[in-house]
Design a protein around this motif. Structure first.
Motif, PDB file in Angstrom:
ATOM      1  N   SER A 485       5.031  40.667  49.827  1.00  0.00           N
ATOM      2  CA  SER A 485       4.113  40.262  48.725  1.00  0.00           C
ATOM      3  C   SER A 485       2.678  40.563  48.959  1.00  0.00           C
ATOM      4  O   SER A 485       1.927  40.968  48.083  1.00  0.00           O
ATOM      5  CB  SER A 485       4.238  38.762  48.694  1.00  0.00           C
ATOM      6  OG  SER A 485       5.501  38.420  48.235  1.00  0.00           O
ATOM      7  N   LYS A 486       2.300  40.883  50.246  1.00  0.00           N
ATOM      8  CA  LYS A 486       0.802  41.047  50.603  1.00  0.00           C
ATOM      9  C   LYS A 486       0.610  42.488  50.545  1.00  0.00           C
ATOM     10  O   LYS A 486      -0.696  43.193  50.995  1.00  0.00           O
ATOM     11  CB  LYS A 486       0.322  40.305  51.598  1.00  0.00           C
ATOM     12  CG  LYS A 486       0.336  38.582  51.504  1.00  0.00           C
ATOM     13  CD  LYS A 486      -0.065  37.779  52.734  1.00  0.00           C
ATOM     14  CE  LYS A 486       0.008  36.479  52.477  1.00  0.00           C
ATOM     15  NZ  LYS A 486      -0.644  35.942  53.755  1.00  0.00           N
ATOM     16  N   THR A 536      12.135  39.903  42.320  1.00  0.00           N
ATOM     17  CA  THR A 536      11.822  39.154  43.528  1.00  0.00           C
ATOM     18  C   THR A 536      12.603  39.924  44.607  1.00  0.00           C
ATOM     19  O   THR A 536      11.880  40.429  45.645  1.00  0.00           O
ATOM     20  CB  THR A 536      12.206  37.600  43.713  1.00  0.00           C
ATOM     21  OG1 THR A 536      11.357  36.784  42.506  1.00  0.00           O
ATOM     22  CG2 THR A 536      11.742  37.420  45.026  1.00  0.00           C
ATOM     23  N   GLU A 537      13.858  40.051  44.453  1.00  0.00           N
ATOM     24  CA  GLU A 537      14.616  40.917  45.381  1.00  0.00           C
ATOM     25  C   GLU A 537      14.916  42.284  44.907  1.00  0.00           C
ATOM     26  O   GLU A 537      15.381  42.656  43.705  1.00  0.00           O
ATOM     27  CB  GLU A 537      15.967  40.243  45.546  1.00  0.00           C
ATOM     28  CG  GLU A 537      16.842  40.997  46.495  1.00  0.00           C
ATOM     29  CD  GLU A 537      18.347  40.205  46.662  1.00  0.00           C
ATOM     30  OE1 GLU A 537      19.239  40.997  46.915  1.00  0.00           O
ATOM     31  OE2 GLU A 537      18.532  39.102  46.308  1.00  0.00           O
ATOM     32  N   ASN A 538      14.734  43.139  45.998  1.00  0.00           N
ATOM     33  CA  ASN A 538      14.580  44.628  45.621  1.00  0.00           C
ATOM     34  C   ASN A 538      15.332  45.479  46.546  1.00  0.00           C
ATOM     35  O   ASN A 538      15.058  45.243  47.754  1.00  0.00           O
ATOM     36  CB  ASN A 538      12.988  45.032  45.534  1.00  0.00           C
ATOM     37  CG  ASN A 538      12.252  44.539  44.679  1.00  0.00           C
ATOM     38  OD1 ASN A 538      12.349  44.924  43.525  1.00  0.00           O
ATOM     39  ND2 ASN A 538      11.214  43.413  44.995  1.00  0.00           N
ATOM     40  N   ASN A 539      16.015  46.351  46.045  1.00  0.00           N
ATOM     41  CA  ASN A 539      16.864  47.190  46.909  1.00  0.00           C
ATOM     42  C   ASN A 539      16.313  48.604  46.968  1.00  0.00           C
ATOM     43  O   ASN A 539      16.186  49.295  45.793  1.00  0.00           O
ATOM     44  CB  ASN A 539      18.238  47.264  46.372  1.00  0.00           C
ATOM     45  CG  ASN A 539      19.126  45.918  46.277  1.00  0.00           C
ATOM     46  OD1 ASN A 539      18.854  45.263  47.545  1.00  0.00           O
ATOM     47  ND2 ASN A 539      19.528  45.525  45.303  1.00  0.00           N
ATOM     48  N   PHE A 558      13.952  44.267  50.286  1.00  0.00           N
ATOM     49  CA  PHE A 558      12.733  43.575  50.670  1.00  0.00           C
ATOM     50  C   PHE A 558      12.531  42.614  49.509  1.00  0.00           C
ATOM     51  O   PHE A 558      13.036  42.726  48.442  1.00  0.00           O
ATOM     52  CB  PHE A 558      11.503  44.653  50.857  1.00  0.00           C
ATOM     53  CG  PHE A 558      11.311  45.310  49.511  1.00  0.00           C
ATOM     54  CD1 PHE A 558      10.290  44.955  48.747  1.00  0.00           C
ATOM     55  CD2 PHE A 558      11.798  46.551  49.442  1.00  0.00           C
ATOM     56  CE1 PHE A 558       9.780  45.611  47.626  1.00  0.00           C
ATOM     57  CE2 PHE A 558      11.442  47.232  48.281  1.00  0.00           C
ATOM     58  CZ  PHE A 558      10.459  46.869  47.492  1.00  0.00           C
ATOM     59  N   PHE A 559      11.509  41.662  49.681  1.00  0.00           N
ATOM     60  CA  PHE A 559      11.293  40.449  48.676  1.00  0.00           C
ATOM     61  C   PHE A 559       9.870  40.681  48.229  1.00  0.00           C
ATOM     62  O   PHE A 559       9.105  40.764  49.209  1.00  0.00           O
ATOM     63  CB  PHE A 559      11.789  38.993  49.286  1.00  0.00           C
ATOM     64  CG  PHE A 559      13.132  39.264  49.398  1.00  0.00           C
ATOM     65  CD1 PHE A 559      14.146  38.602  48.445  1.00  0.00           C
ATOM     66  CD2 PHE A 559      13.800  39.363  50.828  1.00  0.00           C
ATOM     67  CE1 PHE A 559      15.529  38.567  48.659  1.00  0.00           C
ATOM     68  CE2 PHE A 559      15.065  39.303  51.060  1.00  0.00           C
ATOM     69  CZ  PHE A 559      16.233  38.924  49.917  1.00  0.00           C
TER      70      PHE A 559
END
Length: 561
Positions: A485-486, A536-539, A558-559
């Motif tokens: 997220s950051k 939010t959830e990414n492949n 990753f989220f």
């Protein structure tokens, strides 16, 4: 004599400047104009087409439009200019800004849209005049180190309406330079076997003597017949230690001008003839660029002026004469080289001749050489001169002379691989061997049936190499299953140890994403501000292919909020 020449130079310099508008184009950066590269200086296989402006060893400096106009071309490539912007101006000139980090927000949004439509990082577009208008002093980009740049700087060009680059300093831009050009070597070149310098009938380096007044002299020579000369020189400006190119070279024989090379403008079609202008053999063997102050066949450079007798001088027996070289930088600082010459016939002597290779190239005819499973084809006019070429085949190794002869065109190397297994055939490529350890480097290879073919513009030693190892893919700033997220970007390292990376493709949740490839750091970078993802959830899925077709696939989750 020097004073007269100086006055003539000033008058000619002022006249040449007046051909170009003096206050139309601004410095494209806010910083003082300090150059790491000058216009038309000698580079590998080409003349430098612009100014390399130092950016204080930083990236991200504001790059301003040099004048109003419109963006007429945007090109993004992994190599060469990297990210490059072209602006056409109302007066017909085009300015070029290269090795950029990124474009201004408006231009960046325009080109990224095109990249996503094409699903390609590398792209070239030609916007219409009304799509991206530009005002004077508008920030159009930010300086960087993209493409084949060796360090952070801005490459800046001005071209005329025929796409010929012109020295930007002719338009009134100022660089502080009070230093004379430096001369490091002088060579003499007897034109034929009837000519000599100090009883030597081949090229010879002369003893250069620096004088207290800043000029140079050469130890007096004995000579006879038609003689040419060559010089190694560079210019160093006040605010930089870089060894840059000079602006003008002239020669005089007994006070009469017989050669000039004026580095003001050239065309891209002719820049390859740099390899004819310099002593290509010395460059390849000693990494020194000797500028030949005479004109050989095939040297059609438009920068040549006032050439008399092809730049050669004729030295008669029992004469005394002086050959002078004047080397100038753009600001008019000059250095002179004086060569006293005594005309003297060589002593008659029996000459020994080296045994020549059996194959002979006629420059104006095509030639095919074949042995065992290897053939080489040279189209006519591949070479400047006729010469004996060394051609030998041992197993899969091809000895094709030494890489000391310049080529104007590609030659074609073909291997018959019918004796290899089908599995091995798919992993083979043609490689050129470099260095003491003969390390193989990939040459762009195509396969048709049982034949591999490569086109190359250099001679040397070639072989067949095998690449059966797939590229490696490793995450740099993230881990599988972690939050991002950051983070502003997602970075991956990709490497291939032999044939090199050919292409790559990356997707997130099945959608193509733009990943910027930096071949110097072996990285792929995706910036989240592209706003391709909203989940939010990414492949993540990355596929990388090398030049032989070996591929690797990397997948991670990753989220992100």
């Amino acid at each position: 004599m020097k004073y007269i020449f100086f006055v003539l130079f000033i008058s000619q310099f002022g006249f040449s400047q007046s051909l170009y508008p003096q206050d139309y184009f601004r410095n494209p950066l806010d910083v003082t104009l300090v150059l790491s590269g000058t216009f038309a200086e000698l580079r590998s296989n080409h003349f430098h087409s612009g100014l390399d402006i130092k950016t204080q060893q930083r990236t991200g400096l504001n790059v301003y439009a040099a004048a109003e106009g419109y963006v007429s071309r945007i090109k993004i490539s992994h190599f060469g200019y990297g990210k490059a912007l072209y602006i056409t101006h109302p007066n017909g000139y085009v300015t070029v800004y290269a090795h950029l980090e990124k474009f201004s927000p408006t231009i960046e949004a325009f080109i990224k849209k095109k990249q996503y439509e094409k699903e390609s990082y590398e792209i070239e577009v030609f916007p219409s005049p009304d799509e991206l208008p530009i005002k004077t002093d508008e920030i159009v980009a930010f300086s960087g180190n993209s493409g084949s740049s060796g360090g952070p700087h801005l490459h800046f060009e001005i071209r005329d309406n025929a796409e010929r680059p012109i020295n930007p300093l002719l338009f009134g831009m100022d660089v502080k330079d009070t230093k004379r050009p430096i001369v490091t070597a002088v060579y003499a070149y007897p034109k034929n076997r009837q000519s000599h310098v100090n009883d030597i009938k081949t090229k010879k380096e002369l003893r250069l003597i620096p004088n207290k007044n800043g000029d140079y002299s050469v130890e007096p020579i004995d000579a006879f017949g038609d003689i040419g000369f060559g010089v190694v020189s560079y210019d160093q400006q006040d605010l930089a230690y870089n060894k840059n190119g000079v602006s003008n070279i002239q020669t005089f024989f007994n006070g009469n001008k017989n050669f000039e090379m004026d580095f003001k403008r050239f065309s891209f079609d002719e820049t390859k003839h740099l390899n004819r202008y310099i002593d290509f053999e010395i460059f390849k063997t000693e990494k020194s660029r000797v500028q030949k102050l005479f004109v050989q066949s095939g040297n059609t450079l438009s920068m040549l002026k006032d050439v008399s007798e092809e730049g050669y001088i004729r030295v008669e027996d029992s004469t005394s004469s002086v050959y002078k070289i004047r080397i100038q930088d753009f600001q008019g600082n000059e250095s002179w080289v004086s060569i006293p010459i005594k005309g003297k016939k060589a002593k008659e002597r029996l000459e020994g001749y080296d045994l020549q290779p059996a194959y002979y190239v006629q420059a104006n005819e095509s030639l095919r050489l074949e042995d065992k499973n290897i053939s080489v084809f040279f189209p006519k006019h591949t070479f400047y001169d006729n010469f004996h070429i060394d051609f030998a085949v041992s197993s899969d190794t091809l000895i094709l002379h030494k890489d000391v002869v310049p080529l104007m065109k590609n030659c074609v190397i073909s291997y018959n691989i019918e004796n290899y297994s089908e599995e091995d055939k798919s992993k083979l490529f043609i490689a050129k061997l470099y260095g003491y350890y003969k390390k193989p480097y990939y040459v762009n290879t195509t396969r048709q049936g049982d034949y591999l073919t490569a086109r190359t513009k250099s001679l040397g030693t070639f072989t067949l190499a095998t690449d059966s190892i797939s590229p490696t893919i490793k995450p740099i700033n993230f881990q599988n299953g972690k939050w991002l997220s950051k983070s502003e970007y997602l970075k991956i390292k990709i490497e291939d140890d032999l044939s090199g990376i050919s292409n790559y493709r990356a997707t997130i949740n099945g959608k193509w994403i733009l990943m910027e490839y930096d071949y110097k750091k072996d990285t792929l970078t995706y910036y989240f501000d592209d706003q391709v993802i909203s989940d939010t959830e990414n492949n993540l899925k990355v596929i990388v292919v090398d030049n032989i077709g070996n591929s690797s696939t990397f997948e991670a989750t990753f989220f992100r909020k």
